[in-house]
Design a protein around this motif. Sequence first.
Motif, PDB file in Angstrom:
ATOM      1  N   ASN A  68      -6.655  -1.873   2.354  1.00  0.00           N
ATOM      2  CA  ASN A  68      -5.698  -2.341   1.578  1.00  0.00           C
ATOM      3  C   ASN A  68      -5.999  -3.665   0.874  1.00  0.00           C
ATOM      4  O   ASN A  68      -4.914  -4.006  -0.074  1.00  0.00           O
ATOM      5  CB  ASN A  68      -4.683  -2.329   2.268  1.00  0.00           C
ATOM      6  CG  ASN A  68      -4.258  -0.848   2.852  1.00  0.00           C
ATOM      7  OD1 ASN A  68      -3.441  -0.111   2.330  1.00  0.00           O
ATOM      8  ND2 ASN A  68      -4.438  -0.674   4.278  1.00  0.00           N
TER       9      ASN A  68
ATOM     10  N   GLU B   7      -4.513 -13.454  -9.074  1.00  0.00           N
ATOM     11  CA  GLU B   7      -3.075 -12.289  -9.345  1.00  0.00           C
ATOM     12  C   GLU B   7      -1.998 -12.868  -8.081  1.00  0.00           C
ATOM     13  O   GLU B   7      -2.499 -13.076  -7.105  1.00  0.00           O
ATOM     14  CB  GLU B   7      -3.839 -11.029  -9.095  1.00  0.00           C
ATOM     15  CG  GLU B   7      -2.669  -9.904  -9.252  1.00  0.00           C
ATOM     16  CD  GLU B   7      -1.950  -9.575  -8.005  1.00  0.00           C
ATOM     17  OE1 GLU B   7      -0.793  -9.433  -7.881  1.00  0.00           O
ATOM     18  OE2 GLU B   7      -2.749  -9.231  -7.096  1.00  0.00           O
TER      19      GLU B   7
ATOM     20  N   GLY C 125       0.187 -11.265  -6.671  1.00  0.00           N
ATOM     21  CA  GLY C 125       0.526 -10.431  -5.631  1.00  0.00           C
ATOM     22  C   GLY C 125      -0.547 -10.806  -4.077  1.00  0.00           C
ATOM     23  O   GLY C 125      -0.207 -11.271  -3.282  1.00  0.00           O
TER      24      GLY C 125
ATOM     25  N   LEU D 244       1.837  -3.034   2.337  1.00  0.00           N
ATOM     26  CA  LEU D 244       2.678  -3.303   1.229  1.00  0.00           C
ATOM     27  C   LEU D 244       2.228  -3.832  -0.162  1.00  0.00           C
ATOM     28  O   LEU D 244       2.377  -3.410  -1.266  1.00  0.00           O
ATOM     29  CB  LEU D 244       4.034  -4.406   1.752  1.00  0.00           C
ATOM     30  CG  LEU D 244       4.806  -4.632   0.758  1.00  0.00           C
ATOM     31  CD1 LEU D 244       5.839  -3.730   0.180  1.00  0.00           C
ATOM     32  CD2 LEU D 244       5.761  -6.007   1.237  1.00  0.00           C
ATOM     33  N   TYR D 245       1.146  -4.755   0.168  1.00  0.00           N
ATOM     34  CA  TYR D 245       0.272  -5.198  -1.000  1.00  0.00           C
ATOM     35  C   TYR D 245      -0.350  -3.804  -1.706  1.00  0.00           C
ATOM     36  O   TYR D 245      -0.355  -3.784  -2.965  1.00  0.00           O
ATOM     37  CB  TYR D 245      -0.686  -6.242  -0.685  1.00  0.00           C
ATOM     38  CG  TYR D 245      -1.401  -6.465  -1.898  1.00  0.00           C
ATOM     39  CD1 TYR D 245      -1.197  -7.180  -2.841  1.00  0.00           C
ATOM     40  CD2 TYR D 245      -2.807  -6.088  -1.705  1.00  0.00           C
ATOM     41  CE1 TYR D 245      -2.229  -7.698  -3.798  1.00  0.00           C
ATOM     42  CE2 TYR D 245      -3.781  -6.238  -2.794  1.00  0.00           C
ATOM     43  CZ  TYR D 245      -3.320  -7.034  -3.680  1.00  0.00           C
ATOM     44  OH  TYR D 245      -4.408  -7.057  -4.836  1.00  0.00           O
TER      45      TYR D 245
ATOM     46  N   ARG E 152       0.482  -0.781  -1.689  1.00  0.00           N
ATOM     47  CA  ARG E 152       1.582   0.155  -2.502  1.00  0.00           C
ATOM     48  C   ARG E 152       1.995  -0.605  -3.775  1.00  0.00           C
ATOM     49  O   ARG E 152       2.083   0.174  -4.801  1.00  0.00           O
ATOM     50  CB  ARG E 152       2.730   0.318  -1.656  1.00  0.00           C
ATOM     51  CG  ARG E 152       2.455   1.305  -0.260  1.00  0.00           C
ATOM     52  CD  ARG E 152       3.562   1.738   0.322  1.00  0.00           C
ATOM     53  NE  ARG E 152       4.611   0.790   0.803  1.00  0.00           N
ATOM     54  CZ  ARG E 152       4.419   0.514   2.075  1.00  0.00           C
ATOM     55  NH1 ARG E 152       3.824   1.059   2.761  1.00  0.00           N
ATOM     56  NH2 ARG E 152       5.161  -0.410   2.506  1.00  0.00           N
ATOM     57  N   LYS E 153       2.378  -1.928  -3.619  1.00  0.00           N
ATOM     58  CA  LYS E 153       2.834  -2.732  -4.708  1.00  0.00           C
ATOM     59  C   LYS E 153       1.570  -2.766  -5.934  1.00  0.00           C
ATOM     60  O   LYS E 153       1.887  -2.351  -7.206  1.00  0.00           O
ATOM     61  CB  LYS E 153       3.066  -4.059  -4.553  1.00  0.00           C
ATOM     62  CG  LYS E 153       4.085  -4.446  -3.574  1.00  0.00           C
ATOM     63  CD  LYS E 153       5.480  -3.740  -4.425  1.00  0.00           C
ATOM     64  CE  LYS E 153       6.802  -4.233  -3.478  1.00  0.00           C
ATOM     65  NZ  LYS E 153       7.921  -4.147  -4.182  1.00  0.00           N
ATOM     66  N   SER E 154       0.282  -2.866  -5.373  1.00  0.00           N
ATOM     67  CA  SER E 154      -0.871  -2.856  -6.383  1.00  0.00           C
ATOM     68  C   SER E 154      -1.141  -1.473  -7.196  1.00  0.00           C
ATOM     69  O   SER E 154      -1.214  -1.114  -8.202  1.00  0.00           O
ATOM     70  CB  SER E 154      -1.960  -2.981  -5.891  1.00  0.00           C
ATOM     71  OG  SER E 154      -1.816  -4.549  -5.236  1.00  0.00           O
TER      72      SER E 154
ATOM     73  N   ASN F 172       1.458   0.914  -7.456  1.00  0.00           N
ATOM     74  CA  ASN F 172       2.624   1.099  -8.620  1.00  0.00           C
ATOM     75  C   ASN F 172       2.280   0.413  -9.904  1.00  0.00           C
ATOM     76  O   ASN F 172       2.644   0.920 -10.856  1.00  0.00           O
ATOM     77  CB  ASN F 172       3.919   0.697  -7.815  1.00  0.00           C
ATOM     78  CG  ASN F 172       4.248   1.448  -6.639  1.00  0.00           C
ATOM     79  OD1 ASN F 172       3.868   2.615  -6.565  1.00  0.00           O
ATOM     80  ND2 ASN F 172       4.961   0.906  -5.550  1.00  0.00           N
ATOM     81  N   LEU F 173       1.706  -0.705  -9.922  1.00  0.00           N
ATOM     82  CA  LEU F 173       1.548  -1.535 -11.006  1.00  0.00           C
ATOM     83  C   LEU F 173       0.326  -0.842 -11.820  1.00  0.00           C
ATOM     84  O   LEU F 173       0.318  -0.903 -13.012  1.00  0.00           O
ATOM     85  CB  LEU F 173       0.993  -2.903 -10.479  1.00  0.00           C
ATOM     86  CG  LEU F 173       2.366  -3.621 -10.130  1.00  0.00           C
ATOM     87  CD1 LEU F 173       1.806  -5.168  -9.744  1.00  0.00           C
ATOM     88  CD2 LEU F 173       3.495  -3.938 -11.060  1.00  0.00           C
TER      89      LEU F 173
END
Length: 410
Positions: free
Chosen positions: A151, A342, A344, A400-401, A403-405, A407-408
């Motif tokens: 991740n 970046e 995030g 969480l990181y 998943r956010k990455s 989605n972006l």
Amino acid sequence: MKDINLILAAVGLLVLVLGLLSRPIDRSWLSPPLVAFCLGVVLSPIGLGLLDPSAWGDSHHVLEEATRLTLGISLMGIALRLPARFPFKHWRSLAILLCLGMPIMFLISALLTQWIIGAPLLIALLIGASICATDPVIASSIVTGGVAKQNLPEGFRHLLSAESGANDGLAYPLVFLPILLLTKPSDAVWLEWFSKVWLWEVGGSVIVGALLGWCCGELLKWSERKGLFDQPSFMSITLALTLLVLGVGKLLGTDSILAVFAAGIAYDQRVSGQDRSQENNVQEMVNLFFTMPVFALFGLMVPWQEWLALGWSGVMLVMLVLLLRRLPMILLLRRWLPPVRERGIALVMGWFGPIGVSALFYAVLASSRSGNDLVWIVGSLSVFASIIAHGMTAAPFARLYARKSANLDQ
């Protein structure tokens, strides 16, 4: 003899559990340091009362030596885990983190300590210096394992490892400046700090460590060419090098912790890829066996009454230290840190600056040198808070990181 057998049984049980359950522990809110700490509390006088460190003599000296050995082994593991050229390729990022970031963390921690609990300035500076370094042992539990590798970006993991490896030793002069101001005549302090602490104890440690590491790598290559080297001997090489550097560095009066990291980096430049892979696997095993028991020892020695005496001021202090000591600094400097530029991953880097074994080492050292127990009390409380906060958030924040990455990118 009873205590020795209990310690052997506890260490064996701890390493066995962490080894057999490594995958579920890695993916849960637990962390190996937290599990080890809880085991120590259970065995301590406040728990089952099976072990009492006060009966061993100077328990703080025992902890100081245990943490020094633990840091040495962990730093060697970090040096071997890093790609051989990483510290040189990313020297600018490391220089920014060490030369700007660490002093900022030192001053923020010191100012928070003076403001919240009203500590005298020099004691506040001593506490700030003791907890400013990013701990390599807890950091290793965050950046290694399946969850981290799946991740979190490789550049972030290597940069956090390299930073935690170097700044443990470089916190040494920051710790000794307030100690000297507290214990020496003011007109002699600065000369001793520059000439003795910086030039010899820090600079000399880098030279001594790099020389020993380089020579060990050359001797390994020579032994292989001559057919003198047996493959199972890999298991002893880096552990022996760690002990050699710790001992020689201390005998010469240098910062032996920084010397070990320098030795590991120099050694890493001389061994082949196959050798590095085998050494890395062995060192990770050695790390698990030797570094986790120190958290159990910490659990045995927790100063509960002194922590309670701090009241809500102690709680507020450690919460603000965890939030403000590192995160604003990383967000401010991230544009000059390519692996975490970046936003995030900069937030992840800013949060995961754990306080651990290095803070225990410097807290007991500073407490004994200055004669002020507040350094140990606040330092140990900060370590406890970091074990809980960083250990419990490592796996969830990594996922969480990711998943956010993802989605972006969609």
